[in-house]
Design a protein around this motif. Sequence first.
Motif, mmCIF file in Angstrom:
data_model
loop_
_atom_site.group_PDB
_atom_site.id
_atom_site.type_symbol
_atom_site.label_atom_id
_atom_site.label_comp_id
_atom_site.label_asym_id
_atom_site.label_seq_id
_atom_site.Cartn_x
_atom_site.Cartn_y
_atom_site.Cartn_z
ATOM 1 N N VAL A 26 0.961 8.643 4.104
ATOM 2 C CA VAL A 26 1.650 7.909 3.035
ATOM 3 C C VAL A 26 0.646 6.968 2.393
ATOM 4 C CG1 VAL A 26 2.511 5.906 4.380
ATOM 5 C CG2 VAL A 26 3.880 6.803 2.524
ATOM 6 N N THR A 27 0.890 6.621 1.139
ATOM 7 C CA THR A 27 0.008 5.642 0.505
ATOM 8 C C THR A 27 0.435 4.231 0.910
ATOM 9 O OG1 THR A 27 1.359 5.385 -1.477
ATOM 10 C CG2 THR A 27 -0.328 7.118 -1.527
ATOM 11 N N ALA A 28 -0.510 3.292 0.863
ATOM 12 C CA ALA A 28 -0.199 1.860 0.989
ATOM 13 C C ALA A 28 -1.315 1.124 0.266
ATOM 14 C CB ALA A 28 -0.105 1.429 2.446
ATOM 15 N N ILE A 45 -3.005 6.507 6.354
ATOM 16 C CA ILE A 45 -2.671 5.686 5.176
ATOM 17 C C ILE A 45 -3.692 6.021 4.105
ATOM 18 C CG2 ILE A 45 -2.741 3.345 4.218
ATOM 19 C CD1 ILE A 45 -1.633 2.330 6.882
ATOM 20 N N LEU A 46 -3.189 6.350 2.916
ATOM 21 C CA LEU A 46 -4.071 6.572 1.775
ATOM 22 C C LEU A 46 -3.962 5.380 0.827
ATOM 23 C CD1 LEU A 46 -5.884 8.376 -0.019
ATOM 24 C CD2 LEU A 46 -3.770 9.254 -1.065
ATOM 25 N N VAL A 47 -5.069 4.670 0.654
ATOM 26 C CA VAL A 47 -5.107 3.670 -0.409
ATOM 27 C C VAL A 47 -5.409 4.482 -1.671
ATOM 28 C CG1 VAL A 47 -6.070 1.477 -1.186
ATOM 29 C CG2 VAL A 47 -6.045 2.014 1.258
ATOM 30 N N GLY A 48 -4.337 4.988 -2.271
ATOM 31 C CA GLY A 48 -4.472 5.958 -3.348
ATOM 32 C C GLY A 48 -4.749 5.288 -4.687
ATOM 33 N N ASP A 49 -5.378 6.054 -5.591
ATOM 34 C CA ASP A 49 -5.549 5.490 -6.935
ATOM 35 C C ASP A 49 -4.236 5.548 -7.723
ATOM 36 O OD1 ASP A 49 -5.593 8.213 -7.355
ATOM 37 O OD2 ASP A 49 -7.428 8.224 -8.568
ATOM 38 N N SER A 50 -3.174 6.093 -7.093
ATOM 39 C CA SER A 50 -1.814 5.943 -7.633
ATOM 40 C C SER A 50 -1.462 4.463 -7.735
ATOM 41 C CB SER A 50 -0.797 6.674 -6.756
ATOM 42 O OG SER A 50 -0.964 6.302 -5.399
ATOM 43 N N LEU A 51 -2.224 3.597 -7.053
ATOM 44 C CA LEU A 51 -2.187 2.146 -7.232
ATOM 45 C C LEU A 51 -2.040 1.802 -8.717
ATOM 46 C CD1 LEU A 51 -3.053 -0.814 -6.299
ATOM 47 C CD2 LEU A 51 -5.373 -0.106 -6.869
ATOM 48 N N THR A 87 -9.443 5.931 1.557
ATOM 49 C CA THR A 87 -9.330 5.323 0.219
ATOM 50 C C THR A 87 -9.813 6.293 -0.849
ATOM 51 O OG1 THR A 87 -9.589 3.084 1.075
ATOM 52 C CG2 THR A 87 -10.120 3.400 -1.248
ATOM 53 N N ASP A 88 -9.073 6.333 -1.965
ATOM 54 C CA ASP A 88 -9.462 7.194 -3.086
ATOM 55 C C ASP A 88 -10.693 6.649 -3.794
ATOM 56 O OD1 ASP A 88 -7.965 9.499 -3.491
ATOM 57 O OD2 ASP A 88 -6.296 8.409 -4.401
ATOM 58 N N MET A 89 -11.625 7.544 -4.108
ATOM 59 C CA MET A 89 -12.716 7.223 -5.032
ATOM 60 C C MET A 89 -12.105 7.311 -6.432
ATOM 61 S SD MET A 89 -15.793 7.004 -3.429
ATOM 62 C CE MET A 89 -17.105 7.619 -4.471
ATOM 63 N N ILE A 116 -13.122 8.511 2.704
ATOM 64 C CA ILE A 116 -12.747 8.434 1.289
ATOM 65 C C ILE A 116 -12.167 9.774 0.878
ATOM 66 C CG2 ILE A 116 -14.461 6.634 0.766
ATOM 67 C CD1 ILE A 116 -15.011 10.156 -0.498
ATOM 68 N N LYS A 117 -11.415 9.759 -0.244
ATOM 69 C CA LYS A 117 -10.886 11.010 -0.802
ATOM 70 C C LYS A 117 -11.405 11.140 -2.234
ATOM 71 C CE LYS A 117 -6.321 11.583 -1.984
ATOM 72 N NZ LYS A 117 -6.386 11.766 -3.455
ATOM 73 N N LEU A 118 -11.768 12.363 -2.599
ATOM 74 C CA LEU A 118 -12.148 12.606 -3.994
ATOM 75 C C LEU A 118 -11.573 13.936 -4.455
ATOM 76 C CD1 LEU A 118 -14.612 14.841 -3.829
ATOM 77 C CD2 LEU A 118 -16.009 12.834 -3.405
ATOM 78 N N GLY A 140 -10.739 16.100 0.738
ATOM 79 C CA GLY A 140 -10.715 16.728 -0.586
ATOM 80 C C GLY A 140 -9.334 16.628 -1.221
ATOM 81 N N HIS A 141 -9.250 16.995 -2.490
ATOM 82 C CA HIS A 141 -7.964 16.956 -3.212
ATOM 83 C C HIS A 141 -8.027 18.035 -4.292
ATOM 84 C CE1 HIS A 141 -4.720 14.164 -5.252
ATOM 85 N NE2 HIS A 141 -4.478 15.445 -5.510
ATOM 86 N N LEU A 142 -7.155 19.045 -4.183
ATOM 87 C CA LEU A 142 -7.135 20.177 -5.116
ATOM 88 C C LEU A 142 -5.731 20.377 -5.676
ATOM 89 C CD1 LEU A 142 -9.205 22.749 -2.978
ATOM 90 C CD2 LEU A 142 -10.026 21.477 -4.986
ATOM 91 N N GLY A 206 0.017 18.431 2.078
ATOM 92 C CA GLY A 206 0.633 18.801 0.805
ATOM 93 C C GLY A 206 1.461 17.687 0.189
ATOM 94 N N ILE A 207 1.504 17.704 -1.153
ATOM 95 C CA ILE A 207 2.456 16.868 -1.900
ATOM 96 C C ILE A 207 2.947 17.769 -3.027
ATOM 97 C CG2 ILE A 207 0.433 15.709 -3.018
ATOM 98 C CD1 ILE A 207 2.423 13.310 -3.526
ATOM 99 N N GLY A 208 4.197 18.167 -2.951
ATOM 100 C CA GLY A 208 4.689 19.169 -3.892
ATOM 101 C C GLY A 208 4.009 20.500 -3.659
ATOM 102 N N LEU A 218 3.324 11.413 0.736
ATOM 103 C CA LEU A 218 4.109 10.906 -0.395
ATOM 104 C C LEU A 218 3.602 9.523 -0.759
ATOM 105 C CD1 LEU A 218 7.862 11.906 0.312
ATOM 106 C CD2 LEU A 218 6.373 12.808 -1.500
ATOM 107 N N VAL A 219 3.916 9.103 -1.969
ATOM 108 C CA VAL A 219 3.563 7.766 -2.442
ATOM 109 C C VAL A 219 4.631 6.787 -1.936
ATOM 110 C CG1 VAL A 219 3.391 6.347 -4.546
ATOM 111 C CG2 VAL A 219 2.256 8.587 -4.434
ATOM 112 N N PHE A 220 4.168 5.723 -1.284
ATOM 113 C CA PHE A 220 5.036 4.701 -0.666
ATOM 114 C C PHE A 220 6.176 4.283 -1.606
ATOM 115 C CE2 PHE A 220 5.979 0.251 0.307
ATOM 116 C CZ PHE A 220 5.891 0.158 1.685
HETATM 117 O O1 KIV Z 1 -3.372 8.470 -5.257
HETATM 118 C C1 KIV Z 1 -2.510 9.062 -4.587
HETATM 119 O O2 KIV Z 1 -1.426 8.535 -4.290
HETATM 120 C C2 KIV Z 1 -2.775 10.437 -4.167
HETATM 121 C C3 KIV Z 1 -1.658 11.183 -3.514
HETATM 122 C C4 KIV Z 1 -0.730 11.680 -4.543
HETATM 123 C C5 KIV Z 1 -2.141 12.270 -2.635
HETATM 124 O O3 KIV Z 1 -3.849 10.935 -4.377
#
Ligand code: KIV
Length: 283
Positions: A26-28, A45-51, A87-89, A116-118, A140-142, A206-208, A218-220
Amino acid sequence: MKTNKKSVPQIRAYKANEINPPIAMVTAYDAPGAHMASAAGVDIILVGDSLAMVVLGYDDTLSVTIPDMAYHTRAVSRSKPDSLIVTDMPWMSYHTGVHDAVNNAAQLIRSGAEAIKLEGGANRVDVIKALVDAEIPVMGHLGLTPQSVHAFGGFSVQAKTREAAKKLLDDALAIEEAGVFSIVLEAVPDVVAAKATELLKIPTVGIGAGPHCDGQVLVFHDLLGLTFGHKPKFVRHYGSLGELGIKGLEGYVHDVKMRSFPSPDEGYQVSQGEFDGFTFDRK
Ligand code: KIV
Protein backbone atom coordinates in the motif's frame (compact mmCIF):
# COMPACT_ATOMS: atom_id res chain seq x y z
CA MET A 1 17.13 -5.57 13.19
CA LYS A 2 13.46 -6.21 14.09
CA THR A 3 12.40 -9.81 13.43
CA ASN A 4 9.21 -8.91 11.51
CA LYS A 5 10.95 -6.35 9.32
CA LYS A 6 10.44 -7.18 5.62
CA SER A 7 13.56 -7.15 3.44
CA VAL A 8 14.34 -6.97 -0.26
CA PRO A 9 15.78 -10.55 -0.38
CA GLN A 10 12.57 -11.88 1.24
CA ILE A 11 10.40 -10.14 -1.36
CA ARG A 12 12.68 -11.08 -4.28
CA ALA A 13 12.38 -14.78 -3.38
CA TYR A 14 8.61 -14.66 -2.89
CA LYS A 15 6.09 -16.15 -5.31
CA ALA A 16 2.46 -16.53 -4.24
CA ASN A 17 1.05 -20.06 -4.40
CA GLU A 18 -1.40 -22.34 -2.51
CA ILE A 19 0.78 -22.00 0.60
CA ASN A 20 2.16 -18.46 0.23
CA PRO A 21 -0.55 -15.76 0.30
CA PRO A 22 -0.09 -12.74 -2.00
CA ILE A 23 2.06 -9.79 -0.94
CA ALA A 24 0.05 -6.84 0.43
CA MET A 25 1.47 -3.46 -0.59
CA VAL A 26 0.00 0.00 0.00
CA THR A 27 1.15 3.56 -0.45
CA ALA A 28 1.86 5.86 2.52
CA TYR A 29 3.26 9.37 2.58
CA ASP A 30 3.58 10.27 6.27
CA ALA A 31 4.24 8.83 9.73
CA PRO A 32 0.63 8.06 10.76
CA GLY A 33 -0.10 6.39 7.40
CA ALA A 34 3.05 4.27 7.68
CA HIS A 35 2.22 3.40 11.30
CA MET A 36 -1.27 2.20 10.28
CA ALA A 37 0.08 0.21 7.33
CA SER A 38 2.69 -1.54 9.44
CA ALA A 39 0.23 -2.25 12.28
CA ALA A 40 -2.16 -3.78 9.71
CA GLY A 41 0.52 -6.21 8.47
CA VAL A 42 1.30 -4.56 5.13
CA ASP A 43 4.43 -6.14 3.59
CA ILE A 44 5.58 -3.20 1.45
CA ILE A 45 4.93 0.53 1.90
CA LEU A 46 5.30 2.50 -1.31
CA VAL A 47 6.03 6.19 -0.92
CA GLY A 48 4.43 6.62 -4.32
CA ASP A 49 4.58 9.62 -6.60
CA SER A 50 0.76 9.36 -6.44
CA LEU A 51 1.61 11.75 -3.56
CA ALA A 52 1.25 14.46 -6.23
CA MET A 53 -2.41 13.58 -6.85
CA VAL A 54 -3.83 12.27 -3.57
CA VAL A 55 -1.99 14.56 -1.14
CA LEU A 56 -0.78 17.59 -3.07
CA GLY A 57 -3.80 18.07 -5.37
CA TYR A 58 -2.12 17.89 -8.80
CA ASP A 59 -3.88 16.29 -11.79
CA ASP A 60 -0.98 13.92 -12.52
CA THR A 61 2.28 12.71 -10.96
CA LEU A 62 4.65 14.88 -13.00
CA SER A 63 5.07 17.78 -10.57
CA VAL A 64 6.72 16.00 -7.64
CA THR A 65 10.49 16.20 -7.27
CA ILE A 66 13.28 14.37 -5.46
CA PRO A 67 13.10 16.84 -2.49
CA ASP A 68 9.31 16.16 -2.23
CA MET A 69 9.82 12.38 -2.31
CA ALA A 70 12.72 12.58 0.16
CA TYR A 71 10.67 14.72 2.59
CA HIS A 72 7.79 12.22 2.61
CA THR A 73 10.16 9.23 2.76
CA ARG A 74 11.72 10.70 5.92
CA ALA A 75 8.26 11.02 7.49
CA VAL A 76 7.41 7.39 6.64
CA SER A 77 10.79 6.14 7.82
CA ARG A 78 10.53 7.90 11.20
CA SER A 79 7.59 5.63 12.11
CA LYS A 80 9.97 2.63 11.76
CA PRO A 81 7.48 0.32 10.00
CA ASP A 82 7.99 -3.43 9.77
CA SER A 83 7.00 -3.08 6.12
CA LEU A 84 9.72 -2.67 3.49
CA ILE A 85 9.90 1.02 2.42
CA VAL A 86 10.06 1.55 -1.36
CA THR A 87 10.08 5.10 -2.76
CA ASP A 88 9.16 6.17 -6.28
CA MET A 89 11.78 7.92 -8.40
CA PRO A 90 9.81 10.92 -9.71
CA TRP A 91 9.59 11.92 -13.34
CA MET A 92 12.86 13.36 -14.74
CA SER A 93 14.94 12.03 -11.84
CA TYR A 94 16.20 9.05 -13.90
CA HIS A 95 15.51 10.11 -17.50
CA THR A 96 18.57 12.34 -17.92
CA GLY A 97 21.26 9.72 -17.50
CA VAL A 98 22.65 7.04 -15.26
CA HIS A 99 24.74 9.44 -13.15
CA ASP A 100 21.71 11.61 -12.28
CA ALA A 101 19.66 8.51 -11.54
CA VAL A 102 22.19 7.09 -9.07
CA ASN A 103 22.66 10.44 -7.28
CA ASN A 104 18.90 11.02 -7.06
CA ALA A 105 18.22 7.49 -5.82
CA ALA A 106 20.95 7.92 -3.20
CA GLN A 107 19.06 10.91 -1.78
CA LEU A 108 15.97 8.73 -1.35
CA ILE A 109 17.98 5.94 0.30
CA ARG A 110 19.58 8.49 2.65
CA SER A 111 16.05 9.65 3.51
CA GLY A 112 15.06 6.15 4.65
CA ALA A 113 13.97 4.31 1.50
CA GLU A 114 15.13 0.68 1.43
CA ALA A 115 14.53 0.37 -2.32
CA ILE A 116 13.32 2.59 -5.14
CA LYS A 117 10.73 2.07 -7.88
CA LEU A 118 10.96 3.39 -11.42
CA GLU A 119 8.77 3.13 -14.50
CA GLY A 120 9.73 1.61 -17.84
CA GLY A 121 11.05 -1.49 -19.57
CA ALA A 122 13.96 -2.22 -21.90
CA ASN A 123 14.60 1.55 -22.22
CA ARG A 124 15.53 1.66 -18.51
CA VAL A 125 17.89 -1.32 -18.41
CA ASP A 126 21.08 0.79 -18.19
CA VAL A 127 19.69 2.85 -15.31
CA ILE A 128 18.50 -0.26 -13.44
CA LYS A 129 21.90 -1.94 -13.82
CA ALA A 130 23.70 1.17 -12.54
CA LEU A 131 21.41 1.42 -9.50
CA VAL A 132 21.78 -2.27 -8.68
CA ASP A 133 25.54 -1.88 -9.10
CA ALA A 134 25.39 0.95 -6.53
CA GLU A 135 23.64 -1.48 -4.11
CA ILE A 136 20.25 0.23 -4.54
CA PRO A 137 17.43 -2.32 -4.89
CA VAL A 138 15.01 -1.48 -7.73
CA MET A 139 11.33 -2.34 -8.20
CA GLY A 140 10.04 -2.06 -11.78
CA HIS A 141 6.70 -0.68 -12.96
CA LEU A 142 5.08 -1.65 -16.30
CA GLY A 143 1.68 -1.29 -17.97
CA LEU A 144 -0.03 2.00 -17.20
CA THR A 145 3.00 4.01 -16.11
CA PRO A 146 1.50 7.32 -14.93
CA GLN A 147 4.65 9.32 -15.75
CA SER A 148 3.84 8.55 -19.44
CA VAL A 149 0.41 10.19 -19.18
CA HIS A 150 1.04 12.56 -22.09
CA ALA A 151 2.75 9.92 -24.23
CA PHE A 152 -0.23 7.59 -23.63
CA GLY A 153 -2.78 10.40 -24.12
CA GLY A 154 -4.37 9.77 -20.69
CA PHE A 155 -4.61 7.13 -17.98
CA SER A 156 -5.78 4.13 -19.99
CA VAL A 157 -5.51 0.33 -19.78
CA GLN A 158 -2.33 -0.96 -21.50
CA ALA A 159 -1.26 -4.20 -23.24
CA LYS A 160 -4.70 -4.83 -24.73
CA THR A 161 -3.43 -6.13 -28.08
CA ARG A 162 -1.25 -9.20 -28.71
CA GLU A 163 1.55 -6.95 -29.92
CA ALA A 164 1.40 -4.67 -26.86
CA ALA A 165 1.20 -7.70 -24.55
CA LYS A 166 4.30 -9.20 -26.19
CA LYS A 167 6.15 -5.87 -25.70
CA LEU A 168 5.16 -5.82 -22.01
CA LEU A 169 6.39 -9.39 -21.50
CA ASP A 170 9.67 -8.60 -23.30
CA ASP A 171 10.08 -5.53 -21.07
CA ALA A 172 9.35 -7.57 -17.94
CA LEU A 173 12.01 -10.14 -18.84
CA ALA A 174 14.50 -7.38 -19.75
CA ILE A 175 14.19 -5.57 -16.41
CA GLU A 176 14.22 -8.85 -14.47
CA GLU A 177 17.50 -9.66 -16.23
CA ALA A 178 18.76 -6.14 -15.38
CA GLY A 179 18.18 -6.86 -11.69
CA VAL A 180 14.81 -5.56 -10.44
CA PHE A 181 13.56 -7.50 -7.40
CA SER A 182 9.85 -7.27 -8.29
CA ILE A 183 7.58 -5.57 -10.81
CA VAL A 184 4.37 -3.55 -10.38
CA LEU A 185 1.89 -4.23 -13.19
CA GLU A 186 -0.69 -1.47 -13.48
CA ALA A 187 -3.94 -1.53 -15.47
CA VAL A 188 -3.27 -4.46 -17.77
CA PRO A 189 -5.63 -7.33 -18.69
CA ASP A 190 -5.72 -10.18 -16.15
CA VAL A 191 -4.44 -12.66 -18.74
CA VAL A 192 -1.33 -10.57 -19.47
CA ALA A 193 -0.54 -10.14 -15.76
CA ALA A 194 -1.03 -13.89 -15.25
CA LYS A 195 1.40 -14.67 -18.09
CA ALA A 196 4.01 -12.23 -16.70
CA THR A 197 3.62 -13.75 -13.23
CA GLU A 198 4.12 -17.25 -14.63
CA LEU A 199 7.17 -16.24 -16.70
CA LEU A 200 9.02 -14.20 -14.08
CA LYS A 201 11.10 -15.62 -11.24
CA ILE A 202 10.59 -12.40 -9.22
CA PRO A 203 7.17 -11.43 -7.82
CA THR A 204 4.64 -9.27 -9.67
CA VAL A 205 2.49 -6.84 -7.72
CA GLY A 206 -0.71 -5.84 -9.49
CA ILE A 207 -2.96 -2.79 -9.42
CA GLY A 208 -5.86 -3.23 -11.80
CA ALA A 209 -4.07 -6.33 -13.10
CA GLY A 210 -6.35 -9.09 -11.79
CA PRO A 211 -6.00 -11.79 -9.16
CA HIS A 212 -3.08 -13.81 -10.56
CA CYS A 213 -0.21 -11.52 -9.49
CA ASP A 214 2.08 -12.44 -6.57
CA GLY A 215 0.81 -9.38 -4.72
CA GLN A 216 -1.59 -6.45 -4.83
CA VAL A 217 -1.04 -2.73 -4.31
CA LEU A 218 -3.55 0.07 -3.76
CA VAL A 219 -3.24 3.77 -2.99
CA PHE A 220 -3.89 4.45 0.73
CA HIS A 221 -6.28 7.35 0.07
CA ASP A 222 -8.25 5.35 -2.53
CA LEU A 223 -8.75 2.29 -0.36
CA LEU A 224 -9.72 4.24 2.75
CA GLY A 225 -12.14 6.57 0.95
CA LEU A 226 -10.01 9.70 1.22
CA THR A 227 -10.16 10.58 -2.48
CA PHE A 228 -13.09 12.63 -3.67
CA GLY A 229 -13.09 12.44 -7.50
CA HIS A 230 -13.27 9.58 -10.01
CA LYS A 231 -12.85 6.08 -8.52
CA PRO A 232 -11.03 3.67 -10.86
CA LYS A 233 -12.83 0.32 -11.25
CA PHE A 234 -9.96 -1.61 -9.62
CA VAL A 235 -10.26 0.31 -6.33
CA ARG A 236 -12.14 -1.37 -3.49
CA HIS A 237 -13.11 0.82 -0.52
CA TYR A 238 -12.18 -0.61 2.90
CA GLY A 239 -13.22 2.51 4.80
CA SER A 240 -14.86 5.88 4.38
CA LEU A 241 -12.39 8.10 6.19
CA GLY A 242 -13.37 11.06 4.00
CA GLU A 243 -17.02 10.85 5.12
CA LEU A 244 -16.02 10.13 8.72
CA GLY A 245 -13.71 13.15 8.64
CA ILE A 246 -16.41 15.48 7.29
CA LYS A 247 -18.86 14.23 9.97
CA GLY A 248 -16.26 14.79 12.69
CA LEU A 249 -15.43 18.28 11.43
CA GLU A 250 -19.16 19.16 11.21
CA GLY A 251 -19.48 18.19 14.89
CA TYR A 252 -16.53 20.40 15.78
CA VAL A 253 -17.90 23.39 13.81
CA HIS A 254 -21.31 22.91 15.44
CA ASP A 255 -19.88 22.81 18.97
CA VAL A 256 -17.69 25.88 18.39
CA LYS A 257 -20.66 27.86 17.00
CA MET A 258 -22.89 26.72 19.90
CA ARG A 259 -20.13 27.59 22.41
CA SER A 260 -20.24 24.03 23.76
CA PHE A 261 -16.54 23.51 22.91
CA PRO A 262 -14.37 23.83 24.89
CA SER A 263 -15.91 22.85 28.23
CA PRO A 264 -14.23 23.93 31.51
CA ASP A 265 -12.65 20.46 31.69
CA GLU A 266 -10.98 21.05 28.34
CA GLY A 267 -9.14 24.17 29.59
CA TYR A 268 -6.68 25.08 32.35
CA GLN A 269 -7.88 26.55 35.67
CA VAL A 270 -5.98 28.31 38.48
CA SER A 271 -6.55 27.88 42.18
CA GLN A 272 -9.36 29.94 43.65
CA GLY A 273 -8.35 33.49 44.56
CA GLU A 274 -5.17 33.43 42.43
CA PHE A 275 -6.36 36.30 40.22
CA ASP A 276 -8.46 38.20 42.81
CA GLY A 277 -7.95 41.91 42.21
CA PHE A 278 -5.90 41.27 39.04
CA THR A 279 -6.15 44.11 36.52
CA PHE A 280 -4.21 44.79 33.37
CA ASP A 281 -5.03 47.77 31.14
CA ARG A 282 -3.98 48.60 27.60
CA LYS A 283 -1.47 51.49 27.77
O1 KIV B 1 2.62 6.11 -7.08
C1 KIV B 1 1.90 5.12 -6.85
O2 KIV B 1 0.99 5.14 -6.01
C2 KIV B 1 2.13 3.90 -7.62
C3 KIV B 1 1.15 2.78 -7.45
C4 KIV B 1 -0.06 3.06 -8.24
C5 KIV B 1 1.73 1.46 -7.77
O3 KIV B 1 3.05 3.83 -8.39
